[in-house]
Design a protein around this motif. Sequence first.
Motif, PDB file in Angstrom:
ATOM      1  N   SER A  78     -54.767  51.792-107.554  1.00 43.42           N
ATOM      2  CA  SER A  78     -53.840  52.862-107.195  1.00 43.42           C
ATOM      3  C   SER A  78     -53.134  52.560-105.876  1.00 43.42           C
ATOM      4  O   SER A  78     -53.777  52.258-104.871  1.00 43.42           O
ATOM      5  N   GLU A 102     -59.734  48.809-102.005  1.00 46.10           N
ATOM      6  CA  GLU A 102     -59.538  49.882-101.028  1.00 46.10           C
ATOM      7  C   GLU A 102     -60.439  49.685 -99.815  1.00 46.10           C
ATOM      8  O   GLU A 102     -60.008  49.898 -98.673  1.00 46.10           O
ATOM      9  N   ARG A 135     -50.816  66.079 -98.936  1.00 46.42           N
ATOM     10  CA  ARG A 135     -52.044  65.975 -99.734  1.00 46.42           C
ATOM     11  C   ARG A 135     -52.808  64.684 -99.447  1.00 46.42           C
ATOM     12  O   ARG A 135     -54.000  64.599 -99.777  1.00 46.42           O
ATOM     13  N   THR A 136     -52.141  63.717 -98.885  1.00 51.04           N
ATOM     14  CA  THR A 136     -52.788  62.424 -98.629  1.00 51.04           C
ATOM     15  C   THR A 136     -53.040  62.229 -97.137  1.00 51.04           C
ATOM     16  O   THR A 136     -54.167  62.366 -96.658  1.00 51.04           O
ATOM     17  N   LYS A 151     -60.174  57.066-102.792  1.00 52.35           N
ATOM     18  CA  LYS A 151     -60.460  56.824-104.208  1.00 52.35           C
ATOM     19  C   LYS A 151     -60.148  58.073-105.039  1.00 52.35           C
ATOM     20  O   LYS A 151     -59.577  57.971-106.137  1.00 52.35           O
ATOM     21  N   TYR A 152     -60.481  59.242-104.492  1.00 51.90           N
ATOM     22  CA  TYR A 152     -60.259  60.492-105.216  1.00 51.90           C
ATOM     23  C   TYR A 152     -58.766  60.806-105.362  1.00 51.90           C
ATOM     24  O   TYR A 152     -58.279  61.046-106.468  1.00 51.90           O
ATOM     25  N   ILE A 153     -58.053  60.793-104.252  1.00 46.80           N
ATOM     26  CA  ILE A 153     -56.646  61.217-104.290  1.00 46.80           C
ATOM     27  C   ILE A 153     -55.770  60.191-105.012  1.00 46.80           C
ATOM     28  O   ILE A 153     -54.716  60.535-105.543  1.00 46.80           O
ATOM     29  N   PHE A 155     -63.880  57.445 -99.710  1.00 50.89           N
ATOM     30  CA  PHE A 155     -64.098  58.234-100.922  1.00 50.89           C
ATOM     31  C   PHE A 155     -62.919  59.177-101.198  1.00 50.89           C
ATOM     32  O   PHE A 155     -62.564  59.418-102.362  1.00 50.89           O
ATOM     33  N   TYR A 156     -62.300  59.685-100.125  1.00 52.12           N
ATOM     34  CA  TYR A 156     -61.127  60.532-100.364  1.00 52.12           C
ATOM     35  C   TYR A 156     -59.962  59.703-100.906  1.00 52.12           C
ATOM     36  O   TYR A 156     -59.218  60.166-101.777  1.00 52.12           O
ATOM     37  N   ALA A 215     -54.168  55.194-103.259  1.00 56.62           N
ATOM     38  CA  ALA A 215     -55.506  54.942-102.722  1.00 56.62           C
ATOM     39  C   ALA A 215     -55.461  53.843-101.663  1.00 56.62           C
ATOM     40  O   ALA A 215     -56.101  53.946-100.609  1.00 56.62           O
ATOM     41  N   LYS A 271     -56.342  58.976-107.779  1.00 54.89           N
ATOM     42  CA  LYS A 271     -56.325  59.338-109.197  1.00 54.89           C
ATOM     43  C   LYS A 271     -55.421  60.538-109.458  1.00 54.89           C
ATOM     44  O   LYS A 271     -55.076  60.817-110.610  1.00 54.89           O
ATOM     45  N   LYS A 272     -55.059  61.269-108.403  1.00 55.17           N
ATOM     46  CA  LYS A 272     -54.295  62.510-108.555  1.00 55.17           C
ATOM     47  C   LYS A 272     -52.791  62.332-108.328  1.00 55.17           C
ATOM     48  O   LYS A 272     -51.991  63.094-108.858  1.00 55.17           O
TER      49      LYS A 272
END
Length: 459
Positions: free
Chosen positions: A139, A102, A434-435, A200-202, A197-198, A142, A204-205
């Motif tokens: 991901s 990423e 959301r992304t 990487k976070y999103i 960092f966002y 990501a 996973k969702k």
Amino acid sequence: MSGVALIITFVIAVIVMIVAISKFKVHPFLAIMGIALLLGIVVGIPLNELPGTIGAGFSGIFTSIGIVIILGALIGIILEKTGAAIKLADMVVKVVGKKRPELAILIMGWVVSVPVFCDSGFVILDPIRKAMRKRTMTSSVAMTVALSAGLYTSHVFIPPTPGPIAAAGAVGIGGNLLLVIGLGTIVSIPTLIAAYFYAKYIGKKIKASDELEDKKKNVKSYEQLVKEYGKLPSGWLALAPIIIPILFMTLGSIASVLKWEGMLMTICSFLGNPMMALTAGLIFGIILLASCHKLKEFNALTNETLKVVGPILFVTAAGGVLGKVIITAGFVDYIKDNAAILSTIGIFFPFLIAAILKTAQGSSTVAITTTAAIMGSFAESGTMMQALGLTTPVAAALTVMAIGAGAMTVSHANDSYFWVVTNFGGMKPEEGYRTQTMVTLIMGIVAMLSIFVLSLFIV
């Protein structure tokens, strides 16, 4: 319609559009076109002018990025079918390692978008993103968010992208682009960190369509994919369809910044045009096909590309219609006329104006250039720059940064880049909010806070 009623109507229209797309599953093309038509009627655009306004907004997108998207997608599918994308992913992974793909695609996007528009850059780099995902099993979402964020950051902050250049000229520092580039690089750092960092976070969702398909079938290993292609093309042949357009567009940007004249300027401007640059990239893509003995597949690949790109183009064009209706309704003029009301908030003023304009009409470049025109030159009396006390070259450069931060806040359905990212990234519109929408909100806020902290020390 004018005044506060215009703003309220616009907000309601956006909310209705989002609900129609996400909750009632109305196709984005129909939802955006329908809202644009109703909004045009409600705000009082003359009925005899409304069809022309809709047509102008629709055709404007095809004129600006339609052919670019088609050519870029065709290059992408050639890279995919020849194994060149896997070769490029291998080259990138060897440099940065497999642990942070990423970060690699984020930085790659940031560098590429300095001379290249973010829309074009995403289309060009998407094959590498896909191949790196398969190579590293990261991901897909990501990787998409990271690439989008990297491209977008330099697009709004760093010349020779047209928006920052125009803003620098409008606020009186067109002759000091090095200062703008330096501050743009500094502001980019916290912005990119937040985006990373966002992403990487999103990631996973949310799962993109290609990841969901992988779960339904036996996913081939990287080694199996390589065996299917046989011998992968050389690094130069794999890189040429991507690097040649980037080099040509960089050359065009340099010629514009340095104000070359005569035949040299004409040639550089011609080659640097995104459409011409990508045409050159396609020629090298055809050479790549021939070297892999797959030239006979070119016609089928073209048909496949057009089928994939068609929906993207039409939804993107619908977003252009909505933006055109909003502009015609007088929203931008209203902001200009009432700028003084917001002038007490200092360096946050250009950020807020640009963010309002960006959210309203979709184009970051329009938001940047319009806000810069509202601000005026720091060296001239009676301008907004003077009223805000931004009267030095450094303050003017920070103003360009604040305008850029606002112009990325936020990307949603009336922004062509939103649809490029969500469609090529294999995401639904509600996932795009959301992304892409959320990451641009975070980036804009982080960038503006960074600019404010800088202003405390250097203004």
